[in-house]
Scaffold this motif. Structure first.
Motif, PDB file in Angstrom:
ATOM      1  N   SER A 128     -22.408  -3.621 -28.544  1.00  0.00           N
ATOM      2  CA  SER A 128     -20.950  -3.726 -28.520  1.00  0.00           C
ATOM      3  C   SER A 128     -20.484  -5.048 -29.117  1.00  0.00           C
ATOM      4  CB  SER A 128     -20.454  -3.595 -27.076  1.00  0.00           C
ATOM      5  OG  SER A 128     -19.049  -3.738 -27.013  1.00  0.00           O
ATOM      6  N   GLY A 163     -26.584  -2.459 -24.416  1.00  0.00           N
ATOM      7  CA  GLY A 163     -25.185  -2.075 -24.534  1.00  0.00           C
ATOM      8  C   GLY A 163     -24.314  -3.251 -24.926  1.00  0.00           C
ATOM      9  N   ARG A 164     -24.523  -4.391 -24.277  1.00  0.00           N
ATOM     10  CA  ARG A 164     -23.732  -5.586 -24.600  1.00  0.00           C
ATOM     11  C   ARG A 164     -23.998  -6.048 -26.022  1.00  0.00           C
ATOM     12  NH1 ARG A 164     -23.820 -11.187 -21.141  1.00  0.00           N
ATOM     13  NH2 ARG A 164     -22.662  -9.922 -19.614  1.00  0.00           N
ATOM     14  N   SER A 201     -20.589  -5.144 -32.780  1.00  0.00           N
ATOM     15  CA  SER A 201     -19.871  -4.027 -33.422  1.00  0.00           C
ATOM     16  C   SER A 201     -20.813  -3.079 -34.153  1.00  0.00           C
ATOM     17  CB  SER A 201     -18.800  -4.569 -34.388  1.00  0.00           C
ATOM     18  OG  SER A 201     -17.867  -5.372 -33.688  1.00  0.00           O
ATOM     19  N   GLU A 245     -19.952   1.984 -30.936  1.00  0.00           N
ATOM     20  CA  GLU A 245     -18.874   2.052 -29.948  1.00  0.00           C
ATOM     21  C   GLU A 245     -19.480   2.569 -28.643  1.00  0.00           C
ATOM     22  OE1 GLU A 245     -15.548   5.168 -28.488  1.00  0.00           O
ATOM     23  OE2 GLU A 245     -16.327   5.339 -30.532  1.00  0.00           O
ATOM     24  N   ILE A 246     -19.440   1.773 -27.584  1.00  0.00           N
ATOM     25  CA  ILE A 246     -19.966   2.215 -26.297  1.00  0.00           C
ATOM     26  C   ILE A 246     -18.947   3.157 -25.673  1.00  0.00           C
ATOM     27  CG2 ILE A 246     -20.905   1.503 -24.070  1.00  0.00           C
ATOM     28  CD1 ILE A 246     -22.455   0.493 -26.559  1.00  0.00           C
ATOM     29  N   ARG A 247     -19.295   4.439 -25.598  1.00  0.00           N
ATOM     30  CA  ARG A 247     -18.328   5.434 -25.146  1.00  0.00           C
ATOM     31  C   ARG A 247     -18.339   5.597 -23.629  1.00  0.00           C
ATOM     32  NH1 ARG A 247     -17.328  10.504 -28.791  1.00  0.00           N
ATOM     33  NH2 ARG A 247     -16.249   8.790 -29.822  1.00  0.00           N
ATOM     34  N   ALA A 249     -17.642  -2.896 -22.234  1.00  0.00           N
ATOM     35  CA  ALA A 249     -17.104  -1.721 -22.920  1.00  0.00           C
ATOM     36  C   ALA A 249     -17.652  -0.474 -22.242  1.00  0.00           C
ATOM     37  CB  ALA A 249     -17.496  -1.726 -24.401  1.00  0.00           C
ATOM     38  N   GLY A 250     -17.027   0.657 -22.500  1.00  0.00           N
ATOM     39  CA  GLY A 250     -17.527   1.929 -22.003  1.00  0.00           C
ATOM     40  C   GLY A 250     -16.815   2.422 -20.761  1.00  0.00           C
ATOM     41  N   SER A 294     -20.692   6.425 -32.057  1.00  0.00           N
ATOM     42  CA  SER A 294     -20.494   6.249 -30.623  1.00  0.00           C
ATOM     43  C   SER A 294     -21.835   6.357 -29.898  1.00  0.00           C
ATOM     44  CB  SER A 294     -19.534   7.317 -30.088  1.00  0.00           C
ATOM     45  OG  SER A 294     -20.036   8.619 -30.341  1.00  0.00           O
TER      46      SER A 294
END
Length: 275
Positions: free
Chosen positions: A21, A17-18, A24, A27-29, A48-49, A3
């Motif tokens: 994500s 981040g993109r 894969s 995991e962007i928390r 995500a996130g 994460s």
């Protein structure tokens, strides 16, 4: 999948981040920004996130990526450490070009792995950078545990990785400043000089653009010395002196820039003659 939470997700944080994500990799928390609206925009860009604007809402993650301004890196890392979010299982990285992983001393004291990661490209347009990210050169330095995680992660998002040392970070970044920031400043000076000579703004751009692009193409195709043209390359220092006087009469600050480039250009001309 490990994460990852992003703190201070501006253009650089959003793009990474993109990429992480979409491929894969992580995991962007959570995405922590100063305002909830900004965090929501960043999370929306990433796709995500959880968007948050309060340090108290930050949960434990395997990796924390600090894409805050340089003067906030150490304090942000300390905030992570003080909240008990770091341990031997943690990895903290920042994305400053000038600062080294030594800024993350608080993370080291908690037993975390640390690194600095810097993409060598302009992030003026985050959408365009993200769409064309493949092939981006990223400098990376840090401890062995961090590099073991980040190097394969960067290769998965199709970045080229160059490892550097913490001691050389500032000099390395100066190269990027010359190649990007100061190049932009220099082009602004060129356009203003054209316009001061009576050339309309749009025509000034039309004149400068092919000249600048052809010169850059020649630098990378032929080498800097062979790409050099103009009065200094011809040994015409009389013209250089007259031109300097004219520039000084127009703008003394620009004259200082012109004067500062003379020795470096003379040296380049001498290398051209020898080559």
């Amino acid at each position: 999948m490990k994460s990852l939470s992003i703190i201070g997700a501006g253009k650089v944080g959003r793009v990474f981040g993109r990429q992480f994500s979409a491929h894969s990799v992580f995991e962007i928390r959570q995405v922590l920004n100063r305002s909830l609206a900004s965090a929501q925009q960043a999370a929306g860009f990433i796709g995500a996130g959880e968007a948050i604007a309060d340090w108290a809402a930050l949960r434990a993650s395997d990796i924390y990526m600090l894409t805050v301004p340089d003067d906030q890196i150490a304090a942000s890392c300390e905030a992570l450490q003080q909240r008990g979010l770091l341990g031997s299982h943690s990895l903290v990285l920042h994305c400053s070009g000038a600062k080294a992983s030594t800024e993350l001393a608080a993370a080291l004291s908690a037993g975390a792995a640390v690194a600095s990661l810097h993409p060598v490209r302009s992030f003026a347009d985050a959408e365009a950078v993200s769409a064309g990210f493949a092939g981006t050169i990223c400098s990376l330095e840090g401890d062995a545990r961090a590099l073991a995680v980040l190097e394969p992660a960067l290769k998965t998002i199709h970045a080229q990785v160059v490892q550097i040392s913490a001691d050389s970070k500032l000099l390395y970044h100066a190269g990027s400043v010359f190649a990007s920031n100061y190049l932009v400043s220099l082009m602004d000076v060129a356009l203003r000089a054209y316009m001061a000579a009576g050339i309309p703004a749009e025509m000034a751009k039309a004149m400068a653009q092919p000249l600048a692009q052809q010169s850059l193409d020649n630098v990378f195709r032929l080498g800097a010395a062979q790409a050099l043209t103009g009065p200094i390359a011809r040994g015409d220092m009389q013209t250089v002196e007259k031109q300097l006087q004219q520039v000084a009469a127009w703008d003394t600050a620009v004259a200082d820039i012109y004067r500062a480039f003379i020795p470096a250009t003379v040296d380049l001309a001498q290398r051209k003659q020898k080559g």
